[in-house]
Design a protein around this motif. Structure first.
Motif, PDB file in Angstrom:
ATOM      1  N   VAL A  68     -43.596   4.520   7.612  1.00 47.92           N
ATOM      2  CA  VAL A  68     -43.275   5.828   8.189  1.00 47.92           C
ATOM      3  C   VAL A  68     -42.010   6.008   7.699  1.00 47.92           C
ATOM      4  CG1 VAL A  68     -42.598   6.908  10.242  1.00 47.92           C
ATOM      5  CG2 VAL A  68     -45.020   5.849   9.910  1.00 47.92           C
ATOM      6  N   MET A  69     -41.173   5.074   7.690  1.00 48.37           N
ATOM      7  CA  MET A  69     -39.843   5.288   7.391  1.00 48.37           C
ATOM      8  C   MET A  69     -39.714   5.653   5.847  1.00 48.37           C
ATOM      9  SD  MET A  69     -38.265   4.462  10.183  1.00 48.37           S
ATOM     10  CE  MET A  69     -38.811   3.518  11.519  1.00 48.37           C
ATOM     11  N   MET A  70     -40.405   5.196   4.858  1.00 50.18           N
ATOM     12  CA  MET A  70     -40.424   5.620   3.625  1.00 50.18           C
ATOM     13  C   MET A  70     -41.102   6.946   3.410  1.00 50.18           C
ATOM     14  SD  MET A  70     -39.884   4.763   0.273  1.00 50.18           S
ATOM     15  CE  MET A  70     -39.638   2.932   0.239  1.00 50.18           C
ATOM     16  N   GLU A  71     -41.947   7.542   4.044  1.00 50.25           N
ATOM     17  CA  GLU A  71     -42.220   8.900   3.992  1.00 50.25           C
ATOM     18  C   GLU A  71     -41.047   9.668   4.295  1.00 50.25           C
ATOM     19  OE1 GLU A  71     -46.083  10.134   5.272  1.00 50.25           O
ATOM     20  OE2 GLU A  71     -46.898   8.043   4.448  1.00 50.25           O
ATOM     21  N   LEU A  72     -40.489   9.350   5.463  1.00 49.69           N
ATOM     22  CA  LEU A  72     -39.524  10.002   6.193  1.00 49.69           C
ATOM     23  C   LEU A  72     -38.240  10.350   5.052  1.00 49.69           C
ATOM     24  CD1 LEU A  72     -39.224   8.791   9.732  1.00 49.69           C
ATOM     25  CD2 LEU A  72     -40.271  11.077   9.075  1.00 49.69           C
ATOM     26  N   ILE A 100     -45.380  13.601   9.923  1.00 49.36           N
ATOM     27  CA  ILE A 100     -45.646  12.215   9.485  1.00 49.36           C
ATOM     28  C   ILE A 100     -46.075  11.307  10.433  1.00 49.36           C
ATOM     29  CG2 ILE A 100     -44.349  10.697   8.091  1.00 49.36           C
ATOM     30  CD1 ILE A 100     -42.971  12.845   6.633  1.00 49.36           C
ATOM     31  N   ILE A 101     -44.942  11.101  11.518  1.00 54.98           N
ATOM     32  CA  ILE A 101     -45.030  10.007  12.579  1.00 54.98           C
ATOM     33  C   ILE A 101     -46.698  10.226  12.982  1.00 54.98           C
ATOM     34  CG2 ILE A 101     -44.483   9.065  14.502  1.00 54.98           C
ATOM     35  CD1 ILE A 101     -41.616  10.096  13.736  1.00 54.98           C
ATOM     36  N   ASP A 115     -36.264   4.600  17.895  1.00 64.43           N
ATOM     37  CA  ASP A 115     -34.523   4.307  17.706  1.00 64.43           C
ATOM     38  C   ASP A 115     -34.251   4.143  16.168  1.00 64.43           C
ATOM     39  OD1 ASP A 115     -33.730   4.766  20.337  1.00 64.43           O
ATOM     40  OD2 ASP A 115     -33.774   2.617  20.734  1.00 64.43           O
ATOM     41  N   SER A 116     -35.416   3.533  15.702  1.00 67.62           N
ATOM     42  CA  SER A 116     -35.313   3.332  14.002  1.00 67.62           C
ATOM     43  C   SER A 116     -35.453   4.356  13.396  1.00 67.62           C
ATOM     44  CB  SER A 116     -36.211   2.128  13.649  1.00 67.62           C
ATOM     45  OG  SER A 116     -36.036   0.710  14.365  1.00 67.62           O
ATOM     46  N   VAL A 117     -36.149   5.325  13.824  1.00 67.38           N
ATOM     47  CA  VAL A 117     -36.476   6.599  13.189  1.00 67.38           C
ATOM     48  C   VAL A 117     -35.276   7.515  13.344  1.00 67.38           C
ATOM     49  CG1 VAL A 117     -37.881   8.756  13.017  1.00 67.38           C
ATOM     50  CG2 VAL A 117     -39.094   6.377  13.313  1.00 67.38           C
TER      51      VAL A 117
END
Length: 522
Positions: A155-159, A215-216, A243-245
Motif C-alpha cells: 500500500v505504501m509503495m502504491e501511495l 488504494i487502501i 499512522d504509517s499511512v
C-alpha cells in the motif's frame, strides 16, 4: 580527569571488539580468504581460468523481478541508466559464480597445494555474543518490526507511486502564471496568491485523498490478513498502520509545501541585488520585470512624499504569504475519516504539514525582509528627484502665496506669479509616469496628480485675487465714467461755463484717462 560517561556494563558493551567482515563469527560462516601475498594469484585464477562462457546466464526472470521494484516513471525516464545497471548486475553475477567455483575447488587441501594457494582455517569469533547475548534480542526486534513496521507494505509503495506520478511536480502556486501577470499591485498579488493556494488545496482534498482511500480500500483484505485476531490488539495495530499511512502522506505534503516555499523564496531572491540606481532615471532601470507596483504620493498634512504601500506593510504582507502555504493545506483530513468515519464515529484528524516554527519558514521570511530592505534604498534616492517641488508638496508655497497676496501688485506681476505655478504643473506632467526599480514598479501618477492639483490650486488663489481686484477696478472705472459722462452732458448757461467744460474735457487726457491707462497697464 575525565568524568565517566557510561556505566560499567554499557562501557563493556562498547568495548567489545568486532572482527573484519571477512572473519566468520558464531552463527555467521564466511568463506576462507587467502593470505595477502597469495591474493593476486587467487584473483587471476578466478578471472582467467574460469571462462565466463562456462557459466549459465543469469535468469532473465531475476532481472525482470528486480526491474519491477524500480518505479515505472524512473524506468521510462532513465532507460540508459537501467541498461548500465543490468550490465553491472550481470558482471557481478559472473564474478560471484567464478569465486564460488574457485572456493569450492580450494576446499580440497590437495588442490590448495597444486594451485599454490593456502586457505588457513579461521576460528570463528564471538563478536561480543559470549559476554553479551544479543541473539534473542535481535530476533525479538525482528519479529516486532515484522508485525508493526508497515512502511514496506505494498500500500505504501502504491501511495508513493501515486504521489510521484501525479502530484510531486505540483506547487501550491504557479510562478509561470504569476509572471504572466506581473507587475501587480500588492492587493492583486496577494489575491492571486491566495486563489492559487486555495485551488491546489481543494485539488488535494477532492482528488488526492479519495485516490489514496481507493488504494487502501483495494487492499483491505490484505491489510485485514496481517492483523492479529485479538480485537484490542487488532485496533491498536490498525491504528499503527493508519499512522504509517498518515506519516507517508505527511512527508509528501510537507515536501510540496517546502518546494513551494523554496520556489517563492527563489523568485524573491531574484531581486536581492537591490535597486540603488543613480540618475538619470529611465522607465526600465532593471533587467528583470518588477514584481510589485507601489504608488508614490504626496501628503500635505505630513508635508512629505510617501510610498503606498510602505515597506513595513509590504514586508508583513509578503511574510504572511509564506504562512499561507502551510495554512492553506492544514485542514486536509487523513484517510481514516473516509475509511472508518461512518462506522467508528472517529474524530477527524488532519495530515500534518509544515509548521510556523519550522526553519524553512523563518529562513524564507528572513530572505523577504532582506530583499525588501535592499530594494528600499533606491526609493529614497528616487524621491530626491522631486526635491525641486518641495515648496509645492509642503506648505511653504501656501505661506509664500499668502504673503504675496497680502500686498497689491500690478497685473503684470500677478501674471508672472500665475505663470510660475502653471509652469510647475507642466514640469510635473512631463515627469516619468512609472519607473522600474528592482522589486518595485514605482507608479508616480498619484504624485503627479497631487503636485499638479497643488500647483493649479496656488495659481487659482492668485487668479482669484486678480479677479477680485479686477472687479473692484471695473466698478471704479464705471463710477468715473458715469461722473465724466454726467459732467460732459451738462448744458453750460454762459460763456464762462462753456470755457470750464472745455477745460475739463481737455484735462481728462492728462488726469482721469491717464490714471485709468496706468491702472489697466500690463
Amino acid at each position: 580527569m575525565n568524568s565517566q560517561v557510561h556505566d560499567l556494563e554499557t562501557q563493556a558493551v562498547l568495548d567489545a571488539k568486532f572482527p573484519p567482515a571477512t572473519v566468520p563469527t558464531i552463527g555467521l560462516e564466511r568463506p576462507a580468504t587467502p593470505p595477502s601475498p597469495e591474493r593476486p594469484r587467487y584473483y587471476r585464477l578466478m578471472e582467467q581460468c574460469i571462462d565466463p562462457l562456462m557459466i549459465a546466464p543469469l535468469d532473465t526472470q531475476h532481472i525482470e523481478n528486480a526491474s519491477r521494484l524500480v518505479p515505472e516513471v524512473v524506468r521510462h525516464q532513465y532507460k540508459g541508466v537501467l541498461k548500465y545497471l543490468e550490465k553491472e548486475i550481470d558482471a557481478d553475477y559472473v564474478r560471484a559464480v567464478q569465486k564460488s567455483i574457485l572456493d569450492y575447488i580450494l576446499l580440497d587441501p590437495q588442490e590448495q597445494t597444486r594451485l599454490g594457494i593456502h586457505l588457513p582455517q579461521m576460528l570463528p569469533q564471538s563478536a561480543g555474543r559470549t559476554e553479551f547475548a544479543w541473539h534473542e534480542s535481535v530476533l525479538e526486534a525482528r519479529y516486532f518490526l515484522s508485525d508493526w513496521l508497515f512502511i514496506t507494505h505494498p500500500v505504501m509503495m502504491e501511495l508513493h507511486q501515486l504521489w510521484i506520478q501525479r502530484y510531486s511536480s505540483l506547487r501550491l502556486f504557479s510562478i509561470a502564471e504569476i509572471k504572466e501577470q506581473l507587475p501587480l499591485t500588492l492587493a492583486s498579488f496577494v489575491h492571486e496568491f491566495h486563489k492559487q493556494c486555495n485551488t491546489m488545496a481543494t485539488t488535494l482534498q477532492s482528488e488526492w485523498i479519495p485516490q489514496c482511500v481507493e488504494i487502501i480500500d483495494s487492499h483491505r483484505e490484505d491489510i485485514e490478513a496481517i492483523m492479529p485476531e485479538d480485537k484490542d490488539i487488532r485496533i491498536i495495530q490498525m491504528g499503527h498502520f493508519l499512522d504509517s499511512v498518515a506519516a507517508l502522506m505527511s512527508t509528501q505534503l510537507r515536501q510540496m509545501v517546502m518546494n513551494s516555499i523554496e520556489d517563492f523564496s527563489a523568485m524573491i531572491l531574484l531581486y536581492k541585488s537591490g535597486n540603488d540606481y543613480k540618475p538619470p532615471y529611465k522607465p526600465n532601470m532593471s533587467k528583470i520585470s518588477p514584481l510589485i507596483i507601489i504608488f508614490m504620493k504626496g501628503n500635505i498634512d505630513l508635508q512629505t512624499l510617501q510610498f503606498s504601500p510602505d515597506m513595513s506593510d509590504l514586508t508583513s504582507a509578503l511574510c504572511e504569504l509564506i504562512d499561507t502555504f502551510y495554512v492553506s493545506v492544514s485542514n486536509i483530513p487523513r484517510v481514516d475519516a473516509s475509511l472508518f468515519m461512518e462506522e467508528e464515529a472517529l474524530s477527524i484528524r488532519y495530515v500534518e504539514t509544515v509548521k510556523a516554527w519550522d526553519s524553512i519558514v523563518a529562513s524564507a521570511k528572513e530572505s523577504v525582509r532582506n530583499v525588501v530592505a535592499a530594494n528600499s534604498l533606491g526609493l529614497g534616492r528616487f524621491s530626491s528627484e522631486y526635491k525641486t517641488f518641495e515648496n509645492i508638496y509642503t506648505r511653504k508655497a501656501d505661506r509664500f502665496v499668502g504673503l504675496f497676496l497680502d500686498s497689491d501688485h500690478t497685473l503684470s506681476r500677478y501674471k508672472t506669479e500665475i505663470d510660475k505655478y502653471k509652469a510647475i504643473a507642466v514640469a510635473v506632467a512631463s515627469r516619468l509616469v512609472s519607473v522600474a526599480l528592482g522589486l518595485f514598479l514605482v507608479d508616480t501618477k498619484p504624485l503627479c496628480e497631487f503636485l499638479t492639483d497643488r500647483a493649479n490650486a496656488l495659481a487659482n488663489r492668485v487668479i482669484a485675487k486678480v479677479a477680485s481686484k479686477s472687479r473692484q477696478l471695473n466698478r471704479e472705472i464705471c463710477s468715473q465714467f458715469e461722473t465724466v459722462a454726467a459732467k460732459l452732458s451738462e448744458q453750460p448757461d454762459s460763456i464762462h461755463g462753456l470755457v470750464e467744460l472745455l477745460d475739463y474735457n481737455h484735462g481728462l487726457h492728462h488726469g482721469i484717462i491717464e490714471d485709468l491707462r496706468v491702472s489697466l497697464s500690463l
